[in-house]
Design a protein around this motif. Structure first.
Motif, short mmCIF file in Angstrom:
data_model
loop_
_atom_site.label_atom_id
_atom_site.label_comp_id
_atom_site.label_asym_id
_atom_site.label_seq_id
_atom_site.Cartn_x
_atom_site.Cartn_y
_atom_site.Cartn_z
N LEU A 134 0.64 4.41 0.54
CA LEU A 134 0.77 4.06 -0.88
C LEU A 134 -0.07 2.83 -1.23
O LEU A 134 -0.66 2.76 -2.32
N PHE A 135 -0.15 1.87 -0.32
CA PHE A 135 -0.97 0.69 -0.54
C PHE A 135 -2.44 1.09 -0.65
O PHE A 135 -3.18 0.59 -1.49
N ALA A 136 -2.87 2.02 0.21
CA ALA A 136 -4.27 2.45 0.21
C ALA A 136 -4.66 3.09 -1.12
O ALA A 136 -5.82 3.01 -1.53
N LEU A 137 -3.71 3.73 -1.79
CA LEU A 137 -4.02 4.37 -3.07
C LEU A 137 -4.49 3.37 -4.11
O LEU A 137 -5.30 3.70 -4.97
N SER A 138 -3.98 2.14 -4.02
CA SER A 138 -4.29 1.14 -5.04
C SER A 138 -5.73 0.65 -4.95
O SER A 138 -6.22 0.01 -5.89
N ILE A 139 -6.43 0.92 -3.84
CA ILE A 139 -7.83 0.48 -3.72
C ILE A 139 -8.79 1.67 -3.79
O ILE A 139 -9.99 1.50 -3.61
N SER A 140 -8.25 2.86 -4.03
CA SER A 140 -9.07 4.08 -4.04
C SER A 140 -9.39 4.47 -5.47
O SER A 140 -8.51 4.89 -6.22
N PHE B 201 5.87 -8.64 -5.76
CA PHE B 201 5.91 -8.34 -4.33
C PHE B 201 6.95 -9.21 -3.62
O PHE B 201 7.76 -8.70 -2.83
N LEU B 202 6.94 -10.50 -3.90
CA LEU B 202 7.91 -11.40 -3.28
C LEU B 202 9.34 -11.01 -3.65
O LEU B 202 10.25 -11.04 -2.81
N GLY B 203 9.54 -10.60 -4.89
CA GLY B 203 10.86 -10.15 -5.32
C GLY B 203 11.28 -8.87 -4.62
O GLY B 203 12.45 -8.72 -4.23
N ALA B 204 10.33 -7.97 -4.45
CA ALA B 204 10.63 -6.70 -3.78
C ALA B 204 11.01 -6.91 -2.32
O ALA B 204 11.77 -6.12 -1.75
N MET B 205 10.48 -7.97 -1.71
CA MET B 205 10.76 -8.24 -0.31
C MET B 205 12.08 -8.99 -0.10
O MET B 205 12.53 -9.16 1.04
N GLY C 173 8.32 1.20 -2.43
CA GLY C 173 8.58 1.15 -3.86
C GLY C 173 7.62 0.23 -4.58
O GLY C 173 7.11 0.56 -5.67
N PHE C 174 7.34 -0.92 -3.97
CA PHE C 174 6.40 -1.85 -4.60
C PHE C 174 4.99 -1.28 -4.65
O PHE C 174 4.32 -1.34 -5.69
#
Length: 301
Positions: A23-29, A239-243, A282-283
Motif C-alpha cells: 500500500l505504501f508503494a502505491l503512493s509513489i507510483s 502517521f504518528l496518530g495512526a501509530m 490503514g494509514f
C-alpha cells in the motif's frame, strides 16, 4: 502436495502483515490501473509470499509456533514442491499481466532467491544474526516497494535510485528492521536448537523490546520528515496518530514481560503484528487515496 497440512504451511493469511508495504508503494507510483493494482497484489500476496513461507517451513521443520501457525503440522517433501509451484505461478502471472516488463520478472526472481537463501541449508542466512536481519528487512521492505513501483509503472531499474523512490523503499525497510527481532522473540528455544542465532537471541528478551522501540521511534521520525518533504506535513502528524495504538500495545506488553518473561509468546507477538499491520495498512491506504485525490473524485470530501 495437496494435503491440508501443506496448504496450512503456505500461511496465506500471514501475507496480511506485509500488506502495508504494498500500500505504501502505491503512493509513489504515478501510473496506475485497476488491473495492475489487482494482479500485483495477487502475485505477491497469494503466490510469492506464500511460496516463501512454505519453503521456509519445509527446511525449518518447526515443532513449535511459527508466524501464522500456532501449532504447525509436520512437513513432507510435497511442501517443497508446492512452494516451487506457487513461485512458478507467481512468475508466470507477472509475464501474462505485465507483458514485456522483464525488469519486474527478474526482480521477483531475485526476491525468491533471497528468500530461499534465508532458509536453505546450503546458505542458511537465518543462522547469521545481522546478515539475516539486514537481508529480510531489505527484501521484504525496500525491494518490494521497488518491485511494485517498477511493476505498475514499467520503469527501468535505474529509476529506483531517484530520491523520491529510494527513500520510501529504505523507510519501508526501516520499519521491518525495527519489528523483525520481535517476530523472533518467542522462538528462541526452537531457533537455538537448530543453531540459528537470531538477532533476538543475541539481544535477549528485554533487549529485543528496547531495540524495537528505539528503531521504531527513529523510523517514525524518518517517515514524518519524508511526508513533510514529499507530500504534506499533515500526513506526518496523521502517521504518528495512526501509530498510537501500536505504541500503546507495545508499551503495555513490555511492562507485562518485565514482570513475567513467559508473556513474550506467540499470541502476544501475533497480536502486535496484527495491530501494527492494521494501523500501518490503514494509514498507507489513506495516504494513497488522499494524495492521489481519489477521495475527492469519489466525493468523500
Amino acid at each position: 502436495m495437496f494435503k491440508t497440512s501443506n496448504w496450512l504451511h503456505l500461511r496465506v493469511h500471514f501475507s496480511y502483515f506485509l500488506l502495508p508495504i504494498y500500500l505504501f508503494a502505491l503512493s509513489i507510483s504515478p501510473n496506475l490501473s485497476e488491473g495492475g493494482l489487482l494482479w500485483m497484489l495477487i502475485i505477491l500476496h497469494l503466490f510469492i509470499y506464500p511460496a516463501s513461507n512454505a519453503f521456509n517451513s519445509y527446511f525449518d521443520k518447526d515443532e513449535k509456533s511459527i508466524g501464522g501457525l500456532k501449532n504447525p503440522p509436520p512437513v513432507d517433501k510435497n511442501l517443497f514442491y508446492l512452494s516451487q509451484l506457487f513461485d512458478i505461478l507467481g512468475l508466470s502471472l507477472s509475464l501474462v499481466f505485465f507483458p514485456g516488463n522483464y525488469t519486474l520478472f527478474f526482480m521477483l526472481i531475485v526476491y525468491i532467491l533471497a528468500s530461499r537463501a534465508y532458509s536453505h541449508p546450503m546458505v542458511r542466512l537465518k543462522k547469521y544474526a545481522i546478515i539475516s536481519w539486514l537481508i529480510a528487512g531489505f527484501f521484504q521492505g525496500a525491494w518490494v516497494v521497488w518491485i511494485v513501483f517498477i511493476g505498475l509503472d514499467d520503469f527501468s531499474f535505474n529509476q529506483i535510485f531517484k530520491p523520491h523512490v529510494i527513500i520510501p523503499g529504505l523507510l519501508a525497510s526501516a520499519i521491518l528492521w525495527g519489528s523483525y527481532p520481535m517476530t523472533q522473540i518467542y522462538q528462541h528455544e526452537e531457533d537455538a536448537k537448530r543453531g540459528d542465532i537470531t538477532l533476538s537471541i543475541k539481544l535477549g528478551t528485554k533487549g529485543t523490546f528496547i531495540f524495537t522501540g528505539v528503531f521504531f521511534a527513529l523510523a517514525s521520525l524518518g517517515y514524518f520528515f519524508y511526508f513533510r518533504e514529499y507530500f504534506d506535513v499533515k500526513y506526518g502528524f496523521i502517521f504518528l496518530g495512526a501509530m498510537a495504538p501500536v505504541v500503546l500495545y507495545f508499551s503495555w506488553w513490555f511492562m507485562k514481560v518485565l514482570k513475567e518473561a513467559s508473556l513474550a509468546n506467540y499470541t502476544n507477538t501475533m497480536r502486535l503484528n496484527w495491530i501494527s499491520a492494521t494501523c500501518l495498512g490503514g494509514f498507507f491506504l489513506y495516504l494513497f487515496l488522499d494524495s492521489s485525490h481519489v477521495l475527492s473524485v469519489v466525493g468523500v470530501y
